[in-house]
Design an enzyme around this catalytic site. Structure first.
Site, mmCIF file in Angstrom:
data_model
loop_
_atom_site.group_PDB
_atom_site.id
_atom_site.type_symbol
_atom_site.label_atom_id
_atom_site.label_comp_id
_atom_site.label_asym_id
_atom_site.label_seq_id
_atom_site.Cartn_x
_atom_site.Cartn_y
_atom_site.Cartn_z
ATOM 1 N N ASN A 73 0.826 -1.207 0.000
ATOM 2 C CA ASN A 73 0.000 0.000 0.000
ATOM 3 C C ASN A 73 0.853 1.247 0.000
ATOM 4 O O ASN A 73 2.010 1.241 0.450
ATOM 5 C CB ASN A 73 -0.933 0.017 1.222
ATOM 6 C CG ASN A 73 -0.224 0.502 2.465
ATOM 7 O OD1 ASN A 73 -0.196 1.692 2.773
ATOM 8 N ND2 ASN A 73 0.389 -0.410 3.220
ATOM 9 N N CYS A 134 5.836 3.548 9.188
ATOM 10 C CA CYS A 134 5.336 3.722 7.828
ATOM 11 C C CYS A 134 6.471 4.061 6.862
ATOM 12 O O CYS A 134 7.168 5.058 7.039
ATOM 13 C CB CYS A 134 4.287 4.830 7.825
ATOM 14 S SG CYS A 134 3.430 4.932 6.275
ATOM 15 N N ASN A 199 6.076 -3.370 11.064
ATOM 16 C CA ASN A 199 5.304 -2.566 10.141
ATOM 17 C C ASN A 199 5.643 -3.057 8.732
ATOM 18 O O ASN A 199 6.318 -4.070 8.577
ATOM 19 C CB ASN A 199 5.630 -1.078 10.320
ATOM 20 C CG ASN A 199 4.424 -0.200 9.949
ATOM 21 O OD1 ASN A 199 3.821 -0.394 8.903
ATOM 22 N ND2 ASN A 199 4.094 0.749 10.804
ATOM 23 N N THR A 200 5.197 -2.364 7.724
ATOM 24 C CA THR A 200 5.375 -2.880 6.358
ATOM 25 C C THR A 200 6.805 -2.698 5.852
ATOM 26 O O THR A 200 7.555 -1.847 6.311
ATOM 27 C CB THR A 200 4.410 -2.185 5.391
ATOM 28 O OG1 THR A 200 4.599 -0.777 5.510
ATOM 29 C CG2 THR A 200 2.974 -2.534 5.705
ATOM 30 N N CYS A 341 3.679 -42.583 -3.815
ATOM 31 C CA CYS A 341 4.286 -41.840 -4.929
ATOM 32 C C CYS A 341 3.403 -41.866 -6.168
ATOM 33 O O CYS A 341 2.874 -42.901 -6.557
ATOM 34 C CB CYS A 341 5.647 -42.447 -5.241
ATOM 35 S SG CYS A 341 6.423 -41.731 -6.692
ATOM 36 N N CYS A 347 10.854 -34.651 -7.466
ATOM 37 C CA CYS A 347 11.963 -34.856 -6.520
ATOM 38 C C CYS A 347 13.239 -35.158 -7.290
ATOM 39 O O CYS A 347 14.307 -34.654 -6.967
ATOM 40 C CB CYS A 347 11.637 -35.977 -5.535
ATOM 41 S SG CYS A 347 11.259 -37.553 -6.328
ATOM 42 N N CYS A 351 16.424 -32.670 -7.162
ATOM 43 C CA CYS A 351 17.698 -33.122 -6.581
ATOM 44 C C CYS A 351 18.782 -33.153 -7.645
ATOM 45 O O CYS A 351 19.919 -32.766 -7.417
ATOM 46 C CB CYS A 351 17.532 -34.496 -5.942
ATOM 47 S SG CYS A 351 19.018 -35.010 -5.049
ATOM 48 N N CYS A 378 19.146 -32.630 2.689
ATOM 49 C CA CYS A 378 18.862 -31.193 2.589
ATOM 50 C C CYS A 378 17.366 -30.881 2.682
ATOM 51 O O CYS A 378 16.981 -29.738 2.814
ATOM 52 C CB CYS A 378 19.435 -30.627 1.292
ATOM 53 S SG CYS A 378 18.549 -31.139 -0.189
HETATM 54 C C1 LIG Z 1 -3.411 -0.178 3.655
HETATM 55 C C2 LIG Z 1 -2.549 -0.248 4.880
HETATM 56 C C3 LIG Z 1 -2.447 0.848 5.693
HETATM 57 C C4 LIG Z 1 -1.676 0.803 6.837
HETATM 58 N N1 LIG Z 1 -1.652 1.884 7.633
HETATM 59 C C5 LIG Z 1 -0.951 1.818 8.794
HETATM 60 C C6 LIG Z 1 -0.996 2.883 9.708
HETATM 61 O O1 LIG Z 1 -1.662 3.875 9.501
HETATM 62 N N2 LIG Z 1 -0.290 2.782 10.835
HETATM 63 C C7 LIG Z 1 0.469 1.672 11.137
HETATM 64 O O2 LIG Z 1 1.091 1.635 12.198
HETATM 65 N N3 LIG Z 1 0.538 0.644 10.284
HETATM 66 C C8 LIG Z 1 -0.175 0.680 9.138
HETATM 67 N N4 LIG Z 1 -0.160 -0.409 8.303
HETATM 68 C C9 LIG Z 1 0.661 -1.589 8.636
HETATM 69 C C10 LIG Z 1 -0.154 -2.668 9.381
HETATM 70 O O3 LIG Z 1 -0.640 -2.178 10.609
HETATM 71 C C11 LIG Z 1 0.701 -3.912 9.684
HETATM 72 O O4 LIG Z 1 1.800 -3.567 10.481
HETATM 73 C C12 LIG Z 1 1.211 -4.583 8.459
HETATM 74 O O5 LIG Z 1 0.230 -4.550 7.441
HETATM 75 C C13 LIG Z 1 1.631 -6.043 8.689
HETATM 76 O O6 LIG Z 1 0.572 -6.845 9.105
HETATM 77 P P1 LIG Z 1 -0.208 -7.869 8.118
HETATM 78 O O7 LIG Z 1 0.802 -8.740 7.507
HETATM 79 O O8 LIG Z 1 -1.206 -8.562 9.019
HETATM 80 O O9 LIG Z 1 -0.912 -7.018 7.109
HETATM 81 C C14 LIG Z 1 -0.941 -0.363 7.153
HETATM 82 C C15 LIG Z 1 -1.059 -1.477 6.335
HETATM 83 C C16 LIG Z 1 -1.859 -1.421 5.212
HETATM 84 C C17 LIG Z 1 -1.996 -2.643 4.342
HETATM 85 S S1 SF4 Z 2 8.086 -35.886 -5.781
HETATM 86 FE FE1 SF4 Z 2 9.079 -37.859 -6.093
HETATM 87 S S2 SF4 Z 2 8.365 -39.111 -4.395
HETATM 88 FE FE2 SF4 Z 2 6.978 -37.356 -4.502
HETATM 89 S S3 SF4 Z 2 5.302 -38.085 -5.801
HETATM 90 FE FE3 SF4 Z 2 6.743 -37.054 -7.150
HETATM 91 S S4 SF4 Z 2 8.074 -38.730 -7.884
HETATM 92 FE FE4 SF4 Z 2 6.985 -39.514 -6.107
#
Ligand SMILES: Cc1cc2nc3c(=O)[nH]c(=O)nc-3n(C[C@H](O)[C@H](O)[C@H](O)COP(=O)(O)O)c2cc1C
Ligand code: SF4
Ligand SMILES: Cc1cc2nc3c(=O)[nH]c(=O)nc-3n(C[C@H](O)[C@H](O)[C@H](O)COP(=O)(O)OP(=O)(O)OC[C@H]3O[C@@H](n4cnc5c(N)ncnc54)[C@H](O)[C@@H]3O)c2cc1C
Ligand code: SF4
Ligand code: SF4
Lengths: 466, 442
Positions: A73, A134, A199-200, A341, A347, A351, A378
């Site tokens: 946003n 912000c 925050n974002t 499977c 896979c 790999c 891994c």
């Molecule tokens: C449209 C929008 C407006 C926001 N406005 C504010 C704001 O005014 N103040 C604030 O502290 N955070 C604001 N945020 C951030 C959110 O509060 C929050 O920290 C962030 O979106 C992460 O949380 P989420 O992943 O649940 O969205 C805003 C987020 C969005 C999407």
């Molecule tokens: S990723 Fe490998 S083990 Fe999993 S379904 Fe496909 S072929 Fe079978």
């Protein structure tokens, strides 16, 4: 029945689920509706200086058919008059005296901070959240993340606020910084009662390929925005953990970032959050998601025997270590459960091309086979396998030995040559480079590539019966 | 029965013959393409006779590159849209999709295929053009899937191509034989136009090649001749009463149905003789035309039928009833069909035997014979040196589809004895390349 209520740095709430400061908390109408639906608290959309918003404010990241796995946003703080907001806070508190209403604030001068803190306190807010996060629009005016990125400035402002604050003060942190504990420590030094994060994240969610402009597009142009939603949860979790483990922070944490269901909330809590805030999920699905969140949390707590939220806060923290403290003797290898499977061979190709050439194909079956000597454990194959529990990683060491890098460093036995026998080391088999050429010539050639010489005979076996 | 009222208008016809694989909208295509796993060495590719790079085109749809998806499809199969709708995908690509092994619905490959191709057809997207003229000419007999596919490929290779077609429309049985609920005439012909506009081969309609002089003219004027003539009329039963007015061959009945739609007349009680896919089609079609009873009579047991299970299920779903282990002895009627005299049969050591004394008459007012199409042996005997196998199929090299007369190549039903559109498309592409290889080496 587990007790979901919390007392977060003095702010009481019937459950740990708060709406984050954002559009869902823009008005008394929305907050009342949310409380009615079951939310425990709401951080009011940030109040402060007058602003003007642009039209076309949000952008989304879709993954295949899944919408909004990331959300961005370019909106600013509340564009509604302060007086209206104050009046509505008062009204909400009258109807919901036991729910948490936290006023998010963002102004500039000491006088302004003092005034607005008094205003929201008089309106009946249970707490204050200082928006130092912000990442667009406000930072250009010396507020928001411009403060959050300067620990000294942040501390000064917190001190100003604490001079007059009568109710708990939470400092909301920006993730747009390399070490999140620095502003967190500054908040603590300034006297804050708690922190909230994240925050974002500064972002560009996409570029329009025809207009050559970033989303969201405002009259042909765009700007960096703030990223949130499911995609940011891993970043948020790590930062919550960093603050929770830091000996100099030691403040209650309100976890924010990518929370959309009870699992996400539990993860934040296990890493140290004692309240959680939600924005994108409520913007995507509405307030109704709270039912699944509380039901899931209750169920989980009952199953684990947790009576209160505090029985689980930070429960995973002891297991989050530095890499050097991990056991180098631990070993897992992949196992394919043939009965499950479906033969997609993802896979194998993962790999083969993306890991350690530890999976082989066999004649006459599409079920691949693990070459145990080459498997470094891994996890990649088990992550790409589309069938639940079809590839499992099984422990193959006997569990008696324990040796960490740290211990080796102390014992002065860290390697001086490349001899990790599991991967790439001296004794590890790696194919000759030229073995790659023609390796997959058995693959079915698509029609376009078929040449006369390798065309199959006329497919009489598929002859349609008259 | 009568699940369907006899259609009285074009609109009612289309309602009774609603498309089994309707067009996907963009959202549906996005959802369905998202499910594809992008298998390594994908089994669906192997199961497609034309070897379309299926995971590739599905991924292209998913990333919004629908034109690219259509190109991927057409590069392997010029009947891309038709095949997406008429292929028996249950036993081909979709039957091989790995999801089946998990009892999850396989990817709807056919519908995705048509989603992409229809989009380029309708927007007239230019994907192909003829190759540099190489000065050589090829004559193609038959504008069915085999002939048209061969024409496209040869044009891409720079040949001048003339197609000679007996009928007035291209695509052969795709427009004259395939059931109308699989594909509409308009859709088939739109794809034909799309191909011809880009490749620029010439088609002479209403121009059957029937005589030795006709063939000689082609042999002299062209470097090679391609046979895409398909099969002939429905085999005769050689039973008394067969000449009755409404005792018809399935292929002829279906061709008329495709041409006349709701104007065709169907009996109130129809007996379809046969157990193959054409019999299933004819039975389903009779039911959808409003016949009150449709009986599918077959010499052997239900499990011995040649038809695909899903085709039988489809017929059953519109009310068709099976009558098994019966053999027709006589078509009863005086000018018009009044019934069929059957005798019950048993199968002993794979041989059908009549059960003495078990004769009975089943009344009906229409008989459809779905007893296989005859091979065009008489016509083919006009080609010097051209050998046929014991079943009347053209004999050809299994890699190049060059016949025993080196100037002639063949594909499709005339070669394989009767398969699917997709087989004709696959073989003809190969045949075109071998014509090129053969003429280039000369
Ligand atoms: C449209 C929008 C407006 C926001 N406005 C504010 C704001 O005014 N103040 C604030 O502290 N955070 C604001 N945020 C951030 C959110 O509060 C929050 O920290 C962030 O979106 C992460 O949380 P989420 O992943 O649940 O969205 C805003 C987020 C969005 C999407
Ligand atoms: S990723 Fe490998 S083990 Fe999993 S379904 Fe496909 S072929 Fe079978
Ligand atoms: C009732 C029925 C239903 C079917 N349903 C399906 C289905 O659902 N899905 C599927 O994939 N397949 C289906 N098929 C099979 C499919 O239609 C054929 O396999 C396919 O059309 C074969 O293509 P072709 O080019 O070899 O022959 P055809 O399609 O038969 O085309 C041959 C063309 O050559 C022309 N011709 C013949 N002789 C001459 C001549 N001497 N001079 C000039 N022109 C000539 C004909 O008029 C015709 O246009 C069905 C077939 C039938 C009979
Ligand atoms: S041409 Fe037919 S068999 Fe091949 S992928 Fe398309 S629908 Fe499937
Ligand atoms: S087998 Fe199914 S899932 Fe795999 S690539 Fe083909 S269509 Fe996709």
């Amino acid at each position: 029945m587990p007790d979901l209520s919390i007392n977060f740095a003095g702010i009481k709430s019937p459950n740990p689920f708060w709406l984050a400061s954002a559009p869902p908390t823009n008005s008394g109408y929305q907050v009342m509706k949310a409380f009615d639906a079951g939310w425990g608290g709401a951080v009011w959309k940030t109040l402060g200086v007058p602003v003007v918003n642009v039209s076309s404010r949000y952008g989304g990241v879709n993954y295949r058919d899944k919408r909004l796995i990331g959300f961005n946003n370019i909106e600013l703080i509340s564009d509604r008059p302060l007086a209206d907001n104050l009046r509505e806070i008062e009204e909400v508190k009258k109807h919901f005296p036991h729910h948490a209403v936290i006023a998010s604030l963002m102004v500039q001068s000491r006088e302004e901070w003092h005034q607005i803190v008094r205003d929201v306190t008089n309106a009946g807010a249970d707490g204050i959240e200082l928006n130092f996060g912000c990442p667009h629009g406000m930072c250009e005016r010396g507020m928001g993340s411009a403060v959050g990125q300067e620990p000294d400035v942040l501390r000064t402002i917190v001190e100003w606020v604490m001079e007059v604050a009568q109710i708990p003060v939470i400092v909301k942190l920006t993730p747009n910084i390399s070490d999140i504990t620095e502003p967190a420590r500054a908040a603590r030094l300034g006297g804050a009662d708690a922190i909230s994060l994240i925050n974002t994240i500064q972002s560009i969610v996409g570029v329009d390929l025809d207009l050559f402009a970033p989303y969201p597009i405002v009259d042909g142009k765009g700007t960096n925005g703030g990223y949130c939603g499911p995609a940011v949860k891993p970043i948020a979790l790590n930062m919550v953990k960093n603050c929770a483990q830091d000996p100099y922070v030691q403040l209650p944490i309100s976890g924010i970032g990518g929370i959309e269901n009870w699992r996400d909330a539990v993860e934040h809590i296990l890493l140290g959050a004692s309240s959680v805030q939600v924005c994108t999920a409520a913007m995507h699905f509405g307030f109704g998601i709270i039912r699944e969140m509380t039901a899931g949390l209750e169920q989980y707590m009952a199953e684990k025997g947790f009576h209160t939220i505090y029985d689980m806060v930070g429960k995973a923290l002891p297991n989050v270590k530095h890499w050097e403290e991990l056991n180098l003797k631990y070993k897992v290898t992949a196992n394919i459960h043939e009965d499950k499977c479906i033969g997609c061979q993802l896979c194998y190709t993962a790999c083969e091309d993306g890991a350690h050439q530890a999976i082989a194909l066999r004649e006459g079956t599409r079920v691949p086979e693990i070459i145990e000597e080459n498997c470094v454990g891994c996890n990649l194959c088990s992550l790409v396998c589309p069938v639940e529990n079809c590839i499992t990683m099984e422990r193959t060491d006997d569990g008696t030995e324990q040796l960490t890098w740290k211990e080796r460093t102390l014992a002065d036995t860290i390697p001086t040559t490349f001899n990790d026998e599991r991967a790439g080391g001296l004794h590890h088999w790696v194919p000759e480079p030229t073995a790659a050429l023609g390796k997959e010539k058995h693959k079915t050639l698509p029609g376009k590539a078929r040449q006369i010489t390798n065309v199959a005979p006329a497919p009489h076996d598929t002859v349609r019966q008259p | 029965m009568a699940e369907f009222f006899p259609p009285a208008s074009e609109q009612e016809f289309h309602a009774n013959f609603a498309q089994l694989k309707p067009r996907m909208n963009t959202t549906e295509a996005l959802y369905e393409s998202s499910r594809c796993l992008f298998c390594f060495d994908a089994p669906c590719i192997k199961a497609c006779p034309t070897g379309i790079d299926i995971p590739q085109f599905i991924r292209q749809i998913n990333t919004g590159n629908v034109t690219g998806a259509a190109l991927t499809i057409y590069e392997a199969n010029y009947f891309g849209n038709a095949c997406g709708k008429v292929c028996p995908t249950e036993v081909l690509c979709e039957g091989a999709c790995v999801y089946n092994l998990q009892d999850v619905k396989p990817i709807e490959i056919g519908r995705l295929q048509s989603f992409a191709t229809r989009q380029v057809i309708e927007s007239h997207k230019h994907l192909f053009e003829p190759g540099q003229p190489n000065g050589r000419k090829v004559a193609i007999i038959g504008a069915g899937p085999a002939g048209i596919s061969c024409a496209c490929e040869l044009r891409a290779l720079g040949y001048e191509v003339d197609v000679f077609e007996a009928k007035s429309q291209p695509s052969g049985l795709t427009v004259h034989g395939v059931a109308p609920y699989k594909i509409t005439n308009e859709e088939v012909l739109a794809e034909m136009d799309y191909l011809q506009t880009q490749f620029g081969y010439r088609v002479q309609y209403n121009s059957p090649i029937t005589s030795r002089p006709d063939l000689l003219a082609l042999e002299e004027a062209y470097d090679a001749v391609f046979l895409g003539i398909g099969l002939g009329k429905t085999n005769a039963l050689l039973l008394p009463g067969e000449e009755c007015e409404n005792c018809v061959g399935a292929v002829e009945f279906i061709e008329q149905l495709r041409r006349e739609h709701h104007q065709i007349l169907v009996g109130r009680k129809v007996i379809v003789l046969g157990g193959g896919n054409t019999a299933m089609d004819a039975a389903s079609e009779s039911a959808r035309l409003g016949a009150e009873d449709v009986i599918l009579a077959y010499r052997r047991g239900k499990d011995d039928m040649g038809a695909y299970d899903f085709e039988y299920d489809l017929a059953k779903s519109v009310g068709v009833k099976g009558l098994f282990n019966v053999s027709p002895l006589e078509i009863i009627g005086n000018g018009r069909v009044a019934g069929v005299r059957f005798i019950r049969t048993t199968t002993v050591d794979g041989q059908v035997q009549a059960v003495p004394g078990s004769e009975f008459v089943e009344d009906c007012d229409m008989v459809i014979k779905a007893t296989g199409q005859a091979k065009q042996t008489t016509f083919l005997s006009l080609i010097p040196g051209l050998q046929l196998d014991s079943k009347g199929r053209i004999m050809a090299d299994t890699h190049t589809y060059q016949t025993t007369n080196p100037q002639y190549f063949a594909s499709g039903d005339a070669l394989n004895g009767g398969a699917e559109v997709v087989n004709a498309a696959a073989e003809a592409k190969v045949a075109a390349r071998s014509i090129h290889a053969y003429l280039s080496a000369r």
